[in-house]
Structure formats: structure tokens, C-alpha cells
Scaffold this active site. Structure first.
Site, PDB file in Angstrom:
ATOM      1  N   ASP A  32       0.853  -1.189   0.000  1.00 36.58           N
ATOM      2  CA  ASP A  32       0.000   0.000   0.000  1.00 36.58           C
ATOM      3  C   ASP A  32       0.892   1.244   0.000  1.00 36.58           C
ATOM      4  OD1 ASP A  32      -1.757   2.073   0.392  1.00 36.58           O
ATOM      5  OD2 ASP A  32      -2.899   1.087   1.968  1.00 36.58           O
ATOM      6  N   ILE A  39       0.005  10.014   8.119  1.00 39.69           N
ATOM      7  CA  ILE A  39      -0.688   9.204   9.120  1.00 39.69           C
ATOM      8  C   ILE A  39      -0.384   7.726   8.901  1.00 39.69           C
ATOM      9  CG2 ILE A  39      -2.537  10.893   9.359  1.00 39.69           C
ATOM     10  CD1 ILE A  39      -4.305   9.087   7.633  1.00 39.69           C
TER      11      ILE A  39
END
Length: 282
Positions: free
Chosen positions: A189, A209
Site C-alpha cells: 500500500d 498518518i
């Protein structure tokens, strides 16, 4: 969003065949926080065995992963404002530590929330490449905050698990690491929201994040260490809602109830980041 409601429901994502090794299995376990205590024999079973490590059940979310498919030009979604809203999974057989699996992802429902955006529900089946045996099924809800107002879509979101009114039976502290998002992205990812400060600021965050799926794996493992020995069983299913971001380096406090309910909050900000969690044991 440029695709119609009907086109989204019929959007064809390519089948993903993934061959993985014991090294990939150990990398995933390390990326969700295992191994911080080198004397913890439970965790070492997932990260310390060179040839035959155990595979975490939550690894199902990264195997057969179709990539960041919502950024496809024909979909036209506002991916900068996109959030991962919910995640779930069902486990039918233990994940082999190495092998070849096939992931097939599809859109199952679209819900229009107007100014709040669009809820897109998708599902992935994970099967063994040689036998076709179903290993796991995962489900995701994405919140497309900039894409509300889709004619033909439903308007009622799916219900979430209601949390108990009593105090939790266990509380567990988890330390996230400053570089954890950079490690977790090696599972496939590569969304720059988790690595590029400029992209993070454009999305409204002061810095990159942690992947929601990384928080998912960390919290799921903490919950399982309380519930599975207590119940003397194995994982059947798991679901949760993401209610806030986690910044790498923050501390998580996971609260667990005996009925399988759980949630997690960031200690430093006293903010709930995982809510409405439920783990079922067979």
C-alpha cells in the site's frame, strides 16, 4: 465521481494472483508491531521462525490486494479526501505461511450521504490458487468525502456493532513506531498519504498518518491475545470502524470486552481511533 451508480456496482477489478514467501509473512507481522519484545515467544512464532512462521489472520487484508484502484481515471474519485471508514474479515481456514493465493475484489454497495460524501462498500475473496479453497473474505467501507450526490445510490448506511455500556474487561497499551508507516507500506500500500508530508497536508493532516490497515492489524492482534485464550477457540470474524487517524509514534490503548467488543484510543490525544469493534471466535 464520473461513473454512474450502476457502473460502479459492475466495475470489473482484475483478479490478483499473489505468490508470497515466509519472508513476506514475517514482514507483515513486523509491520503491525510484533517483535518489539524479543523475549515474547508468542510473537516470535510469527517473526522468529526462518522457514515456517505462523501467519497472522489479518494478513488476509494485504494478500491479493488490488492496489489503490479508486484512483483509476475512469472512476474519477477525489482520492485526496478519501478515508478508509470500516474494515472486516471472515477467516475460513488458516492462512498458509507461504504459497499462492488469488484475490478477487468487487463493489457490493454504494450509499450516498450528500454533503458528507459517498460510502463505497467492497468485498474481496481470497482463495488458494491450486485448490480454489476459500481462505478468507474481507470487507471494506471507503468514505469518498468529495463525491457525494450520486443518483441511484442508496441513502442508508449499514449498521455498526453497538458497544457495551459496562467497563472493559481488559486494557492493553500498544506502542506505534515513528517509522512504522514506512515499513507497513512495503506490504503493497504505497498511498503517499502515509509517506509524503505535502500530500498529508493537502488532505488536512499535519504529517503523514499510519495506514488504517496497520492500526487494524495491531489492534486485532492485541484483542486476539485476550479473547482467543479466554475462549479456547480460533478467529471466526472481525469488524471495526475507523473513527480517527493515528500518527506514527503515538500510543494506543485497546479496550476489550469478553463478548468480543473492542475499541482503541490514542493516549496522547485521548481520541478514539477504532470504535464499534467486534471479534467472534469459533
Amino acid at each position: 465521481m464520473r461513473l454512474s451508480h450502476e457502473q460502479l456496482l459492475n466495475y470489473e477489478l482484475p483478479e490478483v494472483r499473489q505468490r508470497y514467501t515466509a519472508r513476506d509473512t514475517m514482514l507483515y507481522a513486523l509491520s503491525v508491531g510484533l517483535g518489539q519484545d524479543p523475549l515474547d515467544r508468542h510473537d516470535l512464532a510469527y517473526v522468529g521462525s526462518q522457514h515456517d512462521p505462523l501467519a497472522l489472520p489479518w494478513m488476509a487484508v494485504v494478500l491479493g490486494y488490488p492496489g489503490f484502484w479508486l484512483k483509476a481515471p475512469e472512476i474519477g474519485a477525489d482520492t485526496v479526501r478519501l478515508l478508509h471508514g470500516e474494515q472486516g474479515m471472515e477467516l475460513f481456514h488458516p492462512i498458509p505461511p507461504a504459497g499462492e493465493l488469488v484475490g478477487k475484489t468487487r463493489v457490493v454497495e454504494v450509499v450516498d450521504k450528500g454533503e458528507k460524501g459517498l460510502l463505497l462498500y467492497s468485498e474481496k475473496t481470497l482463495t488458494e490458487a491450486d485448490s480454489g479453497r476459500l481462505i478468507a473474505r474481507t470487507s471494506s467501507t471507503h468514505v469518498l468525502r468529495g463525491d457525494g450526490g450520486l443518483p441511484g445510490a442508496g441513502t442508508q448506511a449499514r449498521p455498526v456493532h453497538a458497544m457495551p455500556a459496562c467497563a472493559p474487561h481488559w486494557r492493553v497499551l500498544l506502542n506505534t513506531r515513528p517509522e512504522q508507516a514506512l515499513i507497513y507500506r512495503l506490504n503493497g500500500d504505497y498511498n503517499p498519504l502515509h509517506s509524503d508530508p505535502e500530500v498529508a497536508r493537502a488532505a488536512g493532516f499535519p504529517r503523514p498518518i499510519l495506514h488504517g490497515m496497520c492500526t487494524f492489524g495491531m489492534v486485532a492482534h492485541a484483542v486476539s491475545r485476550q479473547l482467543l485464550p479466554e475462549a479456547g477457540g480460533a478467529l471466526r470474524s472481525l469488524s471495526l470502524r475507523f473513527s480517527g487517524p493515528v500518527f506514527p509514534g503515538e500510543t494506543l490503548k485497546v479496550e476489550v470486552w469478553r463478548d468480543g467488543s473492542f475499541r482503541a484510543r490514542v493516549v496522547e490525544r485521548e481520541t478514539v481511533v477504532i470504535d464499534n469493534g467486534l471479534m467472534r471466535v469459533r
